[in-house]
Design a protein around this motif. Structure first.
Motif, PDB file in Angstrom:
ATOM      1  N   LEU A   1       0.829  -1.187   0.000  1.00  0.00           N
ATOM      2  CA  LEU A   1       0.000   0.000   0.000  1.00  0.00           C
ATOM      3  C   LEU A   1       0.870   1.245   0.000  1.00  0.00           C
ATOM      4  CD1 LEU A   1      -2.860   1.304   0.530  1.00  0.00           C
ATOM      5  CD2 LEU A   1      -2.327   1.059   2.936  1.00  0.00           C
ATOM      6  N   ALA A   2       0.456   2.253  -0.743  1.00  0.00           N
ATOM      7  CA  ALA A   2       1.103   3.567  -0.710  1.00  0.00           C
ATOM      8  C   ALA A   2      -0.001   4.576  -0.436  1.00  0.00           C
ATOM      9  CB  ALA A   2       1.790   3.849  -2.036  1.00  0.00           C
ATOM     10  N   LYS A   3       0.010   5.172   0.762  1.00  0.00           N
ATOM     11  CA  LYS A   3      -1.046   6.088   1.172  1.00  0.00           C
ATOM     12  C   LYS A   3      -0.432   7.378   1.677  1.00  0.00           C
ATOM     13  CE  LYS A   3      -4.920   4.793   3.229  1.00  0.00           C
ATOM     14  NZ  LYS A   3      -5.880   4.352   4.235  1.00  0.00           N
ATOM     15  N   LEU A   4      -1.104   8.480   1.371  1.00  0.00           N
ATOM     16  CA  LEU A   4      -0.661   9.791   1.804  1.00  0.00           C
ATOM     17  C   LEU A   4      -1.777  10.420   2.613  1.00  0.00           C
ATOM     18  CD1 LEU A   4       1.632  11.893   1.353  1.00  0.00           C
ATOM     19  CD2 LEU A   4       0.279  12.767  -0.526  1.00  0.00           C
ATOM     20  N   ILE A   5      -1.445  11.009   3.755  1.00  0.00           N
ATOM     21  CA  ILE A   5      -2.413  11.709   4.589  1.00  0.00           C
ATOM     22  C   ILE A   5      -2.038  13.181   4.587  1.00  0.00           C
ATOM     23  CG2 ILE A   5      -3.315  12.003   6.922  1.00  0.00           C
ATOM     24  CD1 ILE A   5      -2.864   9.014   7.352  1.00  0.00           C
ATOM     25  N   LEU A   6      -3.004  14.024   4.250  1.00  0.00           N
ATOM     26  CA  LEU A   6      -2.793  15.464   4.189  1.00  0.00           C
ATOM     27  C   LEU A   6      -3.757  16.154   5.142  1.00  0.00           C
ATOM     28  CD1 LEU A   6      -2.840  15.823   0.303  1.00  0.00           C
ATOM     29  CD2 LEU A   6      -0.815  15.845   1.742  1.00  0.00           C
ATOM     30  N   VAL A   7      -3.284  17.149   5.844  1.00  0.00           N
ATOM     31  CA  VAL A   7      -4.147  18.043   6.614  1.00  0.00           C
ATOM     32  C   VAL A   7      -3.798  19.434   6.130  1.00  0.00           C
ATOM     33  CG1 VAL A   7      -4.787  18.919   8.880  1.00  0.00           C
ATOM     34  CG2 VAL A   7      -4.233  16.497   8.605  1.00  0.00           C
ATOM     35  N   GLY A   8      -4.762  20.082   5.493  1.00  0.00           N
ATOM     36  CA  GLY A   8      -4.504  21.394   4.924  1.00  0.00           C
ATOM     37  C   GLY A   8      -5.800  22.077   4.536  1.00  0.00           C
TER      38      GLY A   8
ATOM     39  N   TYR B   1      -8.988  16.955   6.167  1.00  0.00           N
ATOM     40  CA  TYR B   1      -8.129  15.792   6.393  1.00  0.00           C
ATOM     41  C   TYR B   1      -8.380  14.886   5.199  1.00  0.00           C
ATOM     42  CZ  TYR B   1      -6.817  11.217   8.262  1.00  0.00           C
ATOM     43  OH  TYR B   1      -6.274   9.968   8.449  1.00  0.00           O
ATOM     44  N   VAL B   2      -7.352  14.564   4.440  1.00  0.00           N
ATOM     45  CA  VAL B   2      -7.501  13.783   3.211  1.00  0.00           C
ATOM     46  C   VAL B   2      -6.627  12.539   3.275  1.00  0.00           C
ATOM     47  CG1 VAL B   2      -7.168  13.791   0.704  1.00  0.00           C
ATOM     48  CG2 VAL B   2      -7.961  15.858   1.843  1.00  0.00           C
ATOM     49  N   GLU B   3      -7.200  11.411   2.887  1.00  0.00           N
ATOM     50  CA  GLU B   3      -6.426  10.188   2.673  1.00  0.00           C
ATOM     51  C   GLU B   3      -6.458   9.912   1.181  1.00  0.00           C
ATOM     52  OE1 GLU B   3      -8.105   7.042   5.018  1.00  0.00           O
ATOM     53  OE2 GLU B   3      -7.728   8.101   6.901  1.00  0.00           O
ATOM     54  N   ALA B   4      -5.285   9.673   0.606  1.00  0.00           N
ATOM     55  CA  ALA B   4      -5.193   9.422  -0.831  1.00  0.00           C
ATOM     56  C   ALA B   4      -4.170   8.329  -1.093  1.00  0.00           C
ATOM     57  CB  ALA B   4      -4.790  10.692  -1.566  1.00  0.00           C
ATOM     58  N   ASN B   5      -4.460   7.505  -2.069  1.00  0.00           N
ATOM     59  CA  ASN B   5      -3.472   6.548  -2.560  1.00  0.00           C
ATOM     60  C   ASN B   5      -2.592   7.320  -3.531  1.00  0.00           C
ATOM     61  OD1 ASN B   5      -4.498   4.321  -1.190  1.00  0.00           O
ATOM     62  ND2 ASN B   5      -5.996   3.944  -2.793  1.00  0.00           N
ATOM     63  N   TYR B   6      -1.316   6.997  -3.558  1.00  0.00           N
ATOM     64  CA  TYR B   6      -0.477   7.710  -4.504  1.00  0.00           C
ATOM     65  C   TYR B   6       0.383   6.761  -5.312  1.00  0.00           C
ATOM     66  CZ  TYR B   6       3.698   7.447  -1.510  1.00  0.00           C
ATOM     67  OH  TYR B   6       4.772   7.027  -0.774  1.00  0.00           O
ATOM     68  N   GLU B   7       0.742   7.264  -6.470  1.00  0.00           N
ATOM     69  CA  GLU B   7       1.576   6.503  -7.395  1.00  0.00           C
ATOM     70  C   GLU B   7       2.618   7.455  -7.959  1.00  0.00           C
ATOM     71  OE1 GLU B   7       0.970   4.710 -11.865  1.00  0.00           O
ATOM     72  OE2 GLU B   7      -0.741   4.716 -10.509  1.00  0.00           O
ATOM     73  N   LEU B   8       3.864   7.063  -7.914  1.00  0.00           N
ATOM     74  CA  LEU B   8       4.941   7.866  -8.472  1.00  0.00           C
ATOM     75  C   LEU B   8       5.129   7.446  -9.917  1.00  0.00           C
ATOM     76  CD1 LEU B   8       7.066   9.981  -7.831  1.00  0.00           C
ATOM     77  CD2 LEU B   8       8.587   8.138  -7.164  1.00  0.00           C
ATOM     78  N   ARG B   9       4.975   8.395 -10.816  1.00  0.00           N
ATOM     79  CA  ARG B   9       5.110   8.095 -12.249  1.00  0.00           C
ATOM     80  C   ARG B   9       6.410   8.686 -12.759  1.00  0.00           C
ATOM     81  NH1 ARG B   9      -1.053   8.834 -14.516  1.00  0.00           N
ATOM     82  NH2 ARG B   9      -1.909   7.165 -13.246  1.00  0.00           N
TER      83      ARG B   9
ATOM     84  N   LEU C   1      -2.194  11.414  -7.184  1.00  0.00           N
ATOM     85  CA  LEU C   1      -2.936  11.207  -5.942  1.00  0.00           C
ATOM     86  C   LEU C   1      -4.386  10.880  -6.258  1.00  0.00           C
ATOM     87  CD1 LEU C   1      -1.553  14.235  -3.927  1.00  0.00           C
ATOM     88  CD2 LEU C   1      -0.889  11.856  -3.732  1.00  0.00           C
ATOM     89  N   ARG C   2      -4.851   9.727  -5.780  1.00  0.00           N
ATOM     90  CA  ARG C   2      -6.234   9.283  -6.002  1.00  0.00           C
ATOM     91  C   ARG C   2      -6.992   9.349  -4.681  1.00  0.00           C
ATOM     92  NH1 ARG C   2      -6.775   4.179  -9.377  1.00  0.00           N
ATOM     93  NH2 ARG C   2      -5.882   5.709 -10.737  1.00  0.00           N
ATOM     94  N   HIS C   3      -8.068  10.126  -4.684  1.00  0.00           N
ATOM     95  CA  HIS C   3      -8.902  10.348  -3.498  1.00  0.00           C
ATOM     96  C   HIS C   3      -9.400   9.028  -2.915  1.00  0.00           C
ATOM     97  CE1 HIS C   3     -12.136  12.094  -1.041  1.00  0.00           C
ATOM     98  NE2 HIS C   3     -12.858  11.095  -1.496  1.00  0.00           N
ATOM     99  N   GLU C   4      -9.288   8.931  -1.596  1.00  0.00           N
ATOM    100  CA  GLU C   4      -9.832   7.776  -0.882  1.00  0.00           C
ATOM    101  C   GLU C   4     -10.849   8.208   0.163  1.00  0.00           C
ATOM    102  OE1 GLU C   4      -7.724   4.874   2.084  1.00  0.00           O
ATOM    103  OE2 GLU C   4      -7.159   4.366   0.025  1.00  0.00           O
TER     104      GLU C   4
END
Length: 153
Positions: free
Chosen positions: A28-35, A104-112, A131-134
């Motif tokens: 899993l590759a997940k990114l958590i953002l608070v902004g 507060y956002v949770e997103a899956n991410y993929e490095l291209r 970044l794909r919204h979850e």
């Protein structure tokens, strides 16, 4: 001798493993953002006419950068993240959000990786994070906009 082999097999069978699924299935590759939302979420369409939502979240780099040799500290910079949502039920909710809301956002991410044949000055020629919204939660709604602001947008 046969009973010893049976006991050894039974003890191996009762040993629990961390997971029974393959390693790939649990990666899993997940990114958590608070902004804060940088602008109202936008409705867009793919080449195949499928609707999706694009929204931008600004985050501040914390802790701030280290002090300069003269003792002054440079300003912390904002980082802008563009997130895409392809889920119709999430998209209906995202349409109701407004610029300035703290989220507060949770997103899956993929490095291209960049396309080696593309011009380095184009997005295709540069490394990109997709970044794909979850999930999203509003922590604080945007301040109320005045009617003059609504008309200018």
């Amino acid at each position: 001798m046969f009973s010893l082999a049976r006991r050894a097999a039974a003890s191996r069978a009762s040993t629990r493993t961390f997971t029974s699924s393959s390693v790939r299935a649990s990666d899993l590759a997940k990114l958590i953002l608070v902004g804060r939302l940088g602008k109202d979420p936008e409705v867009r369409k793919t080449r195949s006419d499928k609707e999706y939502i694009s929204y931008t979240v600004a985050t501040a780099n914390y802790p701030p950068p280290p002090p300069n040799p003269d003792g002054t500290r440079p300003e912390a910079k904002s980082t802008w993240h563009t997130i895409l949502s392809f889920n119709p039920s999430s998209n209906n909710y995202l349409r109701t959000l407004h610029k300035g809301s703290q989220v507060y956002v949770e997103a899956n991410y993929e490095l291209r990786e960049p396309d080696p044949t593309a011009d380095p000055d184009t997005p295709q020629g540069q490394r990109q994070i997709f970044l794909r919204h979850e999930n999203i939660r509003v922590l604080r709604s945007a301040p109320n906009r005045s009617s003059s602001e609504d008309e200018s947008v």
